[in-house]
Design an enzyme around this catalytic site. Sequence first.
Site, mmCIF file in Angstrom:
data_model
loop_
_atom_site.group_PDB
_atom_site.id
_atom_site.type_symbol
_atom_site.label_atom_id
_atom_site.label_comp_id
_atom_site.label_asym_id
_atom_site.label_seq_id
_atom_site.Cartn_x
_atom_site.Cartn_y
_atom_site.Cartn_z
ATOM 1 N N THR A 1 0.816 -1.221 0.000
ATOM 2 C CA THR A 1 0.000 0.000 0.000
ATOM 3 C C THR A 1 0.847 1.267 0.000
ATOM 4 O OG1 THR A 1 -0.197 -0.355 2.383
ATOM 5 C CG2 THR A 1 -2.074 -0.986 1.029
ATOM 6 N N HIS B 1 7.590 0.503 6.797
ATOM 7 C CA HIS B 1 7.996 1.332 7.933
ATOM 8 C C HIS B 1 8.362 0.395 9.082
ATOM 9 C CE1 HIS B 1 4.011 0.604 9.682
ATOM 10 N NE2 HIS B 1 3.471 1.029 8.552
ATOM 11 N N HIS C 1 6.526 -2.719 10.267
ATOM 12 C CA HIS C 1 6.637 -3.992 9.548
ATOM 13 C C HIS C 1 7.834 -4.819 10.007
ATOM 14 C CE1 HIS C 1 4.477 -1.492 6.394
ATOM 15 N NE2 HIS C 1 3.699 -2.556 6.467
ATOM 16 N N LYS D 1 -8.855 -2.281 11.279
ATOM 17 C CA LYS D 1 -9.165 -1.053 10.561
ATOM 18 C C LYS D 1 -10.602 -0.630 10.855
ATOM 19 C CE LYS D 1 -5.267 -1.533 8.155
ATOM 20 N NZ LYS D 1 -4.931 -2.911 8.486
ATOM 21 N N ARG E 1 -9.939 0.391 2.841
ATOM 22 C CA ARG E 1 -8.769 0.970 2.203
ATOM 23 C C ARG E 1 -9.086 1.530 0.825
ATOM 24 N NH1 ARG E 1 -4.284 -3.443 3.235
ATOM 25 N NH2 ARG E 1 -3.597 -2.664 5.226
ATOM 26 N N GLN F 1 -6.930 -14.454 1.480
ATOM 27 C CA GLN F 1 -5.684 -14.757 2.183
ATOM 28 C C GLN F 1 -5.571 -16.254 2.437
ATOM 29 O OE1 GLN F 1 -4.537 -12.083 5.329
ATOM 30 N NE2 GLN F 1 -3.335 -13.641 6.382
ATOM 31 N N ASP G 1 -2.740 -9.647 14.894
ATOM 32 C CA ASP G 1 -4.037 -9.221 14.370
ATOM 33 C C ASP G 1 -4.450 -10.049 13.150
ATOM 34 O OD1 ASP G 1 -1.976 -8.140 12.837
ATOM 35 O OD2 ASP G 1 -3.127 -6.355 12.282
ATOM 36 N N LYS H 1 0.786 3.081 19.358
ATOM 37 C CA LYS H 1 1.253 2.271 18.238
ATOM 38 C C LYS H 1 2.739 2.479 18.001
ATOM 39 C CE LYS H 1 -0.221 0.964 13.588
ATOM 40 N NZ LYS H 1 -1.150 1.266 12.495
ATOM 41 N N LYS I 1 5.216 5.137 15.267
ATOM 42 C CA LYS I 1 4.621 6.433 14.972
ATOM 43 C C LYS I 1 5.341 7.541 15.748
ATOM 44 C CE LYS I 1 0.780 5.721 12.432
ATOM 45 N NZ LYS I 1 0.380 6.497 11.257
ATOM 46 N N THR I 2 5.563 8.667 15.098
ATOM 47 C CA THR I 2 6.088 9.856 15.766
ATOM 48 C C THR I 2 5.121 10.993 15.472
ATOM 49 O OG1 THR I 2 7.363 10.601 13.854
ATOM 50 C CG2 THR I 2 8.448 9.042 15.346
#
Length: 434
Positions: free
Chosen positions: A40, A45, A48, A82, A86, A178, A199, A236, A239-240
Site C-alpha cells: 500500500t 515502515h 513492519h 481497521k 482501504r 488470504q 491481528d 502504536k 509512529k512519531t
Amino acid sequence: MKKNFVEELKWRGMLAQIMPGTEELLQKEMVTAYLGTDPTADSLHIGHLCGIMMLRHLQRCGHKPIILVGGATGMIGDPSGKSQERNLLNNETLYHNQECIKKQVAKFLDFESNDANAAEMVNNYDWMKDFTFLDFAREVGKHITVNYMMAKESVQQRLNGTARDGLSFTEFTYQLLQGYDFLYLYQHKGVKLQLGGNDQWGNMTTGTELIRRTLGNDCEAFALTCPLITKSDGKKFGKTESGNVWLDPKRTSPYQFYQFWLNVSDQEAEKYIKIFTSLEKDVIDALIEEHRQDPGRRTLQKRLAQEVTVLVHSEADYQMALEASSILFGKSTKESLLKLDEQTFLDVFHGVPRYEISRDLLPQPAVEIFNQEGMNIFPSKSEMRKLVKGGGVSLNKEKLNAFDQTVTADDLIDGKYLLVQKGKKNYSLIVVKD
C-alpha cells in the site's frame, strides 16, 4: 545444529500465538514459511520490522522464508484492525511499490544463496489475476461457511464497531483470499507455515482450515504470530509526531531513523534490542546488565540504534548519523558540518529559529547580517559585540573573531546556509535565498 526457531522467538519476546504441532514440525524438517505484506506504500515502515525479523530468524534457523507481496489483496484491503475500507490501488502503483519493498527486504534476507533455504518473493496477483469469480466461488467459497467467517474477531469488530459504513462484501471476502494464498503456496511451493502479526490470526487460521477442508485432514498447515509491538505508553509502535518512521531514506532520513531508536525509553530499549537485532542472547544480556549499572550512558539505546541503522541503511549512514548527533550534543567542527548531506543538516537543526536573507546582502559584516530586521538572534548589535568579545558566538562551528567579521558566499554551508551559535546550545539558521 541449527537453532530452534520457536525458542529463538520466545526469548526475544516475538511469539504471541502458535498452533499445536508447529514446533514439532520445525524440529523435524526444513520448513517453508511465508509472511504477507500489502504494497500500500512504496516503502515499509518500522511497524513492519517485527514480521521481517521473524523471516530473518527463520532463515538463520535453517528454514526457507517466502515474503508474499499482496498485489491482489492489496487492491481490496484487510479489515483487521481497521475502521475504514482501504483505498484501492492501480496496477502501476502496486508494481512500483512491490519493487521498492523487494529492495528493502533484500537487506534482511538472503535471496541470492544456492542453498535450499534461499528466500523468495511472490506476488499473489500472479495467481489471482486470471481466477474468475465463478472459479473462486466453486473452488474456495464452498469449503468455508459464512458462520465460520462471521465468527472471526476482525469481522465482529467492524460489524459491531462505530464504523459508519459497516463492512463491505469486498472486505468480508479478504480472509478467503488470504486463505487461498496459503492453499496455493501449500500446493505450489510446499509452504506449511504462515507467519504474521497477531491481528492476522483469524485470517491465518482460515488458511489452515481451507487447506484441511480442500485437501483432506492429512494435509497439515500451521500458523504462528508475533505480538503487535507498542511503545511503553501503549501507543502504536513506529509512529512519531510527524508520522511513520519509514525504511526509505527519502521518507525518513538515516539521521532521523537513528534518532528514533536512540530516544526510546530504557524499558523499550530492553524489548526492542531483542526484537529488531540479530545479536545473540549472551551479548544482549551483557548489554542489558551494563546498561542497568549506569543508565545515563544509554548503552542499550546506542547499540540498538547502531544495529538497526546499519541493517536498514548502511555503516556509512550510521557514521553520518553519529557525526550529526555530535554536532548538537558534543564538540564538533566546521568540517563536521560539511560532511553532512543537505537533508541530514536540515534534520539536525529542525526546529531551531530560521530566518531568510537575500544573497545580495553578501558580503557584509556579521553584525549587519545577524541583526537584520525581523531577526531575533541577538537583542541588539551592542549585545552581540559583547558576546563576540567573550568568545560566545560561532559561525558554522567556528568562533567569530570580531563582531564586524566579513561574511561572504564562501561561508555558506551547501551554498545556502549560515549556522549561528550563541553560547553552547542556542542555534539559529539563516537561509540565503537567490
